[in-house]
Design an enzyme around this catalytic site. Structure first.
Site, PDB file in Angstrom:
ATOM      1  N   ASP A 197      37.443  24.687  16.685  1.00  0.00           N
ATOM      2  CA  ASP A 197      36.358  25.317  17.427  1.00  0.00           C
ATOM      3  C   ASP A 197      36.826  25.498  18.864  1.00  0.00           C
ATOM      4  O   ASP A 197      37.534  24.638  19.402  1.00  0.00           O
ATOM      5  CB  ASP A 197      35.114  24.426  17.421  1.00  0.00           C
ATOM      6  CG  ASP A 197      34.687  24.047  16.017  1.00  0.00           C
ATOM      7  OD1 ASP A 197      34.150  24.903  15.310  1.00  0.00           O
ATOM      8  OD2 ASP A 197      34.901  22.879  15.626  1.00  0.00           O
ATOM      9  N   HIS A 256      39.981  20.772   8.638  1.00  0.00           N
ATOM     10  CA  HIS A 256      38.805  20.957   9.483  1.00  0.00           C
ATOM     11  C   HIS A 256      38.898  20.093  10.737  1.00  0.00           C
ATOM     12  O   HIS A 256      38.807  18.869  10.668  1.00  0.00           O
ATOM     13  CB  HIS A 256      37.556  20.578   8.678  1.00  0.00           C
ATOM     14  CG  HIS A 256      36.272  20.819   9.386  1.00  0.00           C
ATOM     15  ND1 HIS A 256      35.385  19.808   9.676  1.00  0.00           N
ATOM     16  CD2 HIS A 256      35.699  21.968   9.830  1.00  0.00           C
ATOM     17  CE1 HIS A 256      34.325  20.308  10.264  1.00  0.00           C
ATOM     18  NE2 HIS A 256      34.488  21.618  10.375  1.00  0.00           N
ATOM     19  N   HIS A 258      34.084  20.939  19.646  1.00  0.00           N
ATOM     20  CA  HIS A 258      32.990  21.447  18.823  1.00  0.00           C
ATOM     21  C   HIS A 258      31.664  21.462  19.576  1.00  0.00           C
ATOM     22  O   HIS A 258      31.002  22.488  19.668  1.00  0.00           O
ATOM     23  CB  HIS A 258      32.850  20.610  17.551  1.00  0.00           C
ATOM     24  CG  HIS A 258      31.724  21.050  16.667  1.00  0.00           C
ATOM     25  ND1 HIS A 258      30.424  20.577  16.817  1.00  0.00           N
ATOM     26  CD2 HIS A 258      31.671  21.930  15.647  1.00  0.00           C
ATOM     27  CE1 HIS A 258      29.644  21.152  15.922  1.00  0.00           C
ATOM     28  NE2 HIS A 258      30.371  21.974  15.195  1.00  0.00           N
ATOM     29  N   GLU A 261      37.145  29.137  15.352  1.00  0.00           N
ATOM     30  CA  GLU A 261      35.711  29.433  15.398  1.00  0.00           C
ATOM     31  C   GLU A 261      35.219  29.493  16.839  1.00  0.00           C
ATOM     32  O   GLU A 261      35.401  28.539  17.600  1.00  0.00           O
ATOM     33  CB  GLU A 261      34.903  28.378  14.642  1.00  0.00           C
ATOM     34  CG  GLU A 261      33.409  28.675  14.666  1.00  0.00           C
ATOM     35  CD  GLU A 261      32.555  27.623  13.978  1.00  0.00           C
ATOM     36  OE1 GLU A 261      31.318  27.634  14.217  1.00  0.00           O
ATOM     37  OE2 GLU A 261      33.096  26.795  13.225  1.00  0.00           O
ATOM     38  N   GLU A 267      41.784  24.398  11.200  1.00  0.00           N
ATOM     39  CA  GLU A 267      40.545  24.972  11.738  1.00  0.00           C
ATOM     40  C   GLU A 267      40.263  24.327  13.073  1.00  0.00           C
ATOM     41  O   GLU A 267      40.460  23.118  13.250  1.00  0.00           O
ATOM     42  CB  GLU A 267      39.389  24.730  10.762  1.00  0.00           C
ATOM     43  CG  GLU A 267      38.066  25.381  11.176  1.00  0.00           C
ATOM     44  CD  GLU A 267      37.180  24.501  12.060  1.00  0.00           C
ATOM     45  OE1 GLU A 267      36.190  25.009  12.611  1.00  0.00           O
ATOM     46  OE2 GLU A 267      37.488  23.289  12.218  1.00  0.00           O
TER      47      GLU A 267
END
Length: 266
Positions: A37, A8, A50, A124, A35
């Site tokens: 963003d 993450h 993020h 994301e 992962e």
């Protein structure tokens, strides 16, 4: 079934999130996925950040969407994690190019493409944003540059926004999609709306607090990717549910726990 461990924002418990060093650490410890963003800069670059503003990770009040890439590269995205590092006489001196500037998605994908084993990337897109659907368009264009807009590519796109994922599906129907959600009342609606092959991405806090959601997901045939799994008891909950991926700030810790349950992975 042994789930994939997805780092993450990189190995973000130990190293500042969304920095190249955090991702290199995660890959080096054996994470099967990363992962990140993404947000769009004022001059059209996708960067791994993020928050919409930069107060937490770069000590400035600026907004990502109003700044150019060159401006973001002048900021320090790493020091907030260890603000006393400069006082450590035994620490190694930082290189001039030490990855403290903003990490672009292109740089992350190039790093993954050049790695000596398959690494998957869960990207994301953040909404709402002033650029709306341009984020997904730029993202799909970039994936096409890598040849990663086809079935079997090592990427998937995630969002809390159902509309954003629909855009991706129209632009590149073969890209794997993950519908994120963290409100129990959203699931009864989402499970009727989302595409047949979409993955679902519930938050671990919601799963802990709402056993009926766990039961419903367990009866559903979809793959489940859970975020953010950092505790042994939460991993056990995920294993009981049969999830296919756990997204964690502590990828090495999760891998060690899984090794004790399934045996060391090769």
């Amino acid at each position: 079934m042994r789930p994939q461990v997805v780092a993450h924002r990189g190995a973000s418990h130990e190293i500042a999130e969304h920095t190249l060093n955090a991702y290199l650490e995660a890959m080096g410890t054996g994470a099967g996925g990363l992962e990140c963003d993404v947000r769009l800069t004022a001059d059209g670059h996708l960067v791994c950040v993020h928050d919409r503003d930069l107060r937490r990770t770069a000590a400035t009040r600026g907004l990502v969407s109003t700044m150019d890439l060159a401006e973001l590269n002048e900021l320090d995205f790493a020091s907030w994690k260890n603000p006393w590092a400069d006082l450590d006489d035994e620490a190694e001196a930082a290189d001039e190019d030490d990855g403290r500037g903003v990490l672009t998605l292109r740089k992350l994908l190039e790093t993954v493409a050049d790695y000596d084993r398959r690494i998957e990337v869960a990207i994301e897109t953040k909404h709402p944003t002033r650029y709306g659907g341009l984020v997904e368009k730029r993202l799909v264009d970039m994936l096409r540059d890598f040849g990663w807009d086809q079935a079997g590519a090592p990427v998937r796109i995630m969002s809390f926004s159902y509309t954003a994922l629909q855009r991706v599906e129209r632009l590149a129907p073969e890209i794997q999609l993950v519908q994120l959600f963290d409100k129990p009342n959203h699931w009864p609606v989402l499970k009727r709306m989302i595409g047949r092959d979409w993955i679902v991405g519930p938050g671990i806090k919601m799963l802990r607090q709402h056993p009926k959601i766990r039961e419903s997901l367990g009866r559903n045939s979809r793959d489940v990717h859970v975020w953010t799994v950092n505790k042994e008891k939460d991993l056990d909950l995920c294993l009981d549910l049969g999830v296919t991926a756990v997204i964690s700030d502590k990828p090495r810790f999760m891998l060690d726990l899984l090794d004790t349950r399934f045996g060391a992975s090769e």
